[in-house]
Design a protein around this motif. Structure first.
Motif, PDB file in Angstrom:
ATOM      1  N   LYS A  73       0.856  -1.181   0.000  1.00 28.68           N
ATOM      2  CA  LYS A  73       0.000   0.000   0.000  1.00 28.68           C
ATOM      3  C   LYS A  73       0.894   1.234   0.000  1.00 28.68           C
ATOM      4  O   LYS A  73       1.820   1.330   0.811  1.00 28.68           O
ATOM      5  CB  LYS A  73      -0.882  -0.005   1.245  1.00 28.68           C
ATOM      6  CG  LYS A  73      -1.876   1.131   1.292  1.00 28.68           C
ATOM      7  CD  LYS A  73      -2.792   0.978   2.501  1.00 28.68           C
ATOM      8  CE  LYS A  73      -3.880   2.033   2.480  1.00 28.68           C
ATOM      9  NZ  LYS A  73      -4.846   1.822   3.546  1.00 28.68           N
ATOM     10  N   VAL A  74       0.615   2.161  -0.910  1.00 20.81           N
ATOM     11  CA  VAL A  74       1.422   3.373  -1.009  1.00 20.81           C
ATOM     12  C   VAL A  74       1.109   4.301   0.161  1.00 20.81           C
ATOM     13  O   VAL A  74      -0.050   4.589   0.446  1.00 20.81           O
ATOM     14  CB  VAL A  74       1.156   4.098  -2.352  1.00 20.81           C
ATOM     15  CG1 VAL A  74       1.968   5.383  -2.450  1.00 20.81           C
ATOM     16  CG2 VAL A  74       1.468   3.181  -3.528  1.00 20.81           C
ATOM     17  N   CYS A  75       2.166   4.739   0.869  1.00 22.85           N
ATOM     18  CA  CYS A  75       1.993   5.634   2.023  1.00 22.85           C
ATOM     19  C   CYS A  75       2.243   7.081   1.629  1.00 22.85           C
ATOM     20  O   CYS A  75       1.504   7.976   2.021  1.00 22.85           O
ATOM     21  CB  CYS A  75       2.972   5.276   3.131  1.00 22.85           C
ATOM     22  SG  CYS A  75       2.817   3.599   3.639  1.00 22.85           S
ATOM     23  N   SER A  76       3.335   7.304   0.876  1.00 26.56           N
ATOM     24  CA  SER A  76       3.670   8.678   0.490  1.00 26.56           C
ATOM     25  C   SER A  76       4.466   8.641  -0.802  1.00 26.56           C
ATOM     26  O   SER A  76       5.078   7.628  -1.142  1.00 26.56           O
ATOM     27  CB  SER A  76       4.486   9.353   1.592  1.00 26.56           C
ATOM     28  OG  SER A  76       5.714   8.668   1.763  1.00 26.56           O
ATOM     29  N   ILE A  77       4.432   9.756  -1.519  1.00 26.25           N
ATOM     30  CA  ILE A  77       5.199   9.849  -2.762  1.00 26.25           C
ATOM     31  C   ILE A  77       5.933  11.182  -2.804  1.00 26.25           C
ATOM     32  O   ILE A  77       5.518  12.156  -2.173  1.00 26.25           O
ATOM     33  CB  ILE A  77       4.290   9.724  -4.018  1.00 26.25           C
ATOM     34  CG1 ILE A  77       3.192  10.800  -4.037  1.00 26.25           C
ATOM     35  CG2 ILE A  77       3.683   8.348  -4.130  1.00 26.25           C
ATOM     36  CD1 ILE A  77       2.398  10.872  -5.330  1.00 26.25           C
ATOM     37  N   ASN A  78       7.058  11.197  -3.519  1.00 27.10           N
ATOM     38  CA  ASN A  78       7.710  12.456  -3.859  1.00 27.10           C
ATOM     39  C   ASN A  78       8.237  12.325  -5.281  1.00 27.10           C
ATOM     40  O   ASN A  78       7.927  11.352  -5.970  1.00 27.10           O
ATOM     41  CB  ASN A  78       8.790  12.837  -2.832  1.00 27.10           C
ATOM     42  CG  ASN A  78       9.953  11.878  -2.812  1.00 27.10           C
ATOM     43  OD1 ASN A  78      10.262  11.211  -3.800  1.00 27.10           O
ATOM     44  ND2 ASN A  78      10.616  11.799  -1.672  1.00 27.10           N
ATOM     45  N   SER A  79       9.025  13.253  -5.742  1.00 27.10           N
ATOM     46  CA  SER A  79       9.444  13.229  -7.147  1.00 27.10           C
ATOM     47  C   SER A  79      10.414  12.087  -7.459  1.00 27.10           C
ATOM     48  O   SER A  79      10.581  11.715  -8.613  1.00 27.10           O
ATOM     49  CB  SER A  79      10.080  14.560  -7.521  1.00 27.10           C
ATOM     50  OG  SER A  79      11.214  14.776  -6.694  1.00 27.10           O
ATOM     51  N   ASP A 125      -2.980   3.734  -2.770  1.00 30.14           N
ATOM     52  CA  ASP A 125      -3.089   2.756  -3.863  1.00 30.14           C
ATOM     53  C   ASP A 125      -2.570   1.407  -3.379  1.00 30.14           C
ATOM     54  O   ASP A 125      -1.633   1.346  -2.585  1.00 30.14           O
ATOM     55  CB  ASP A 125      -2.229   3.165  -5.070  1.00 30.14           C
ATOM     56  CG  ASP A 125      -2.833   4.302  -5.878  1.00 30.14           C
ATOM     57  OD1 ASP A 125      -3.938   4.761  -5.549  1.00 30.14           O
ATOM     58  OD2 ASP A 125      -2.178   4.723  -6.861  1.00 30.14           O
ATOM     59  N   ILE A 126      -3.167   0.332  -3.892  1.00 28.83           N
ATOM     60  CA  ILE A 126      -2.664  -1.015  -3.631  1.00 28.83           C
ATOM     61  C   ILE A 126      -1.886  -1.444  -4.878  1.00 28.83           C
ATOM     62  O   ILE A 126      -2.405  -1.385  -5.991  1.00 28.83           O
ATOM     63  CB  ILE A 126      -3.817  -2.011  -3.341  1.00 28.83           C
ATOM     64  CG1 ILE A 126      -4.646  -1.536  -2.140  1.00 28.83           C
ATOM     65  CG2 ILE A 126      -3.266  -3.424  -3.115  1.00 28.83           C
ATOM     66  CD1 ILE A 126      -3.916  -1.478  -0.815  1.00 28.83           C
ATOM     67  N   ARG A 156      -8.426   4.371  -5.541  1.00 24.80           N
ATOM     68  CA  ARG A 156      -9.685   5.093  -5.350  1.00 24.80           C
ATOM     69  C   ARG A 156      -9.555   6.478  -5.951  1.00 24.80           C
ATOM     70  O   ARG A 156      -8.517   7.112  -5.859  1.00 24.80           O
ATOM     71  CB  ARG A 156     -10.024   5.204  -3.867  1.00 24.80           C
ATOM     72  CG  ARG A 156     -10.282   3.848  -3.246  1.00 24.80           C
ATOM     73  CD  ARG A 156     -11.133   3.935  -1.993  1.00 24.80           C
ATOM     74  NE  ARG A 156     -11.473   2.617  -1.499  1.00 24.80           N
ATOM     75  CZ  ARG A 156     -12.482   1.881  -1.973  1.00 24.80           C
ATOM     76  NH1 ARG A 156     -13.243   2.344  -2.920  1.00 24.80           N
ATOM     77  NH2 ARG A 156     -12.715   0.688  -1.468  1.00 24.80           N
ATOM     78  N   SER A 157     -10.639   6.930  -6.546  1.00 21.85           N
ATOM     79  CA  SER A 157     -10.636   8.259  -7.142  1.00 21.85           C
ATOM     80  C   SER A 157     -10.809   9.303  -6.047  1.00 21.85           C
ATOM     81  O   SER A 157     -11.040   8.973  -4.885  1.00 21.85           O
ATOM     82  CB  SER A 157     -11.800   8.378  -8.135  1.00 21.85           C
ATOM     83  OG  SER A 157     -13.021   8.316  -7.415  1.00 21.85           O
TER      84      SER A 157
END
Length: 194
Positions: A73-79, A125-126, A156-157
């Protein structure tokens, strides 16, 4: 507590002078034997003899290994990367979560320099990913979604509705019909979580 080592049923583990027989073991002729296949566990308690027991593999902690397909499961994103929590190895749920990182260059197999993390994943996101290395000092697993079968499987949107994949790089909200970019997995039947 010492690291677990695998053993088979009937294996001689040690003498009864070295340890006390625990669960999953039996004693015969002054020796402790394993009564089942699993992992050897040695627990020391207050200056007494250590207790030797054998736990089945399903009870012991399963670890993601290199080449394993994991669900995370996505926790956080950066570039530069997406941070994830690994929830399953194959179809087996993990008792404790492991942290993983999907670097920008490991998201797609082609045009790696054009990949943008926020167009591939969003928090919550999964994702199906493959373990490519056991990571660094922060004990993060390095993951890849570069194969067609890997990538986002559930998203999910913004309206909170589960989106439908419409191509390898887009998903659409069935309620608002708004399209969002994702690195979409072409899911093989054996990886579908029911």
């Amino acid at each position: 507590r010492q690291p677990l080592s695998p053993c088979v049923a009937g294996e001689r583990l040690c003498s009864t002078e070295e340890a006390t027989a625990g669960s999953g073991t039996y004693t015969r002729h002054g020796f402790i034997f394993s009564s089942l296949a699993g992992c050897l566990e040695r627990k020391n308690e207050d200056n007494e003899l250590p207790v030797v027991s054998v736990v089945r593999d399903s009870e012991s902690q399963l670890l993601p290994n290199v080449g394993a397909v994991v669900t995370c499961k996505v926790c956080s994103i950066n570039s530069r990367f997406a941070k994830v929590h690994i929830l399953y190895v194959g179809s087996t749920p993990l008792k404790s979560t492991f942290r993983g990182t999907i670097r920008r260059e490991d998201i797609r197999a082609t045009e790696k320099d054009k990949v943008e993390v926020y167009k591939s994943f969003r928090p919550s996101d999964i994702v199906l990913a493959k373990v490519i290395s056991l990571g660094d000092a922060q004990s993060n697993y390095l993951l890849s979604t570069a194969e067609n079968e890997l990538g986002v499987v559930v998203a999910r949107s913004e309206a909170g509705v589960q989106m439908v994949p419409i191509s390898w790089c887009e998903m659409q909200c069935p309620r608002t019909h708004i399209k969002e970019f994702r690195k979409v997995a072409r899911v093989q039947p054996q990886f579908l979580q029911t």
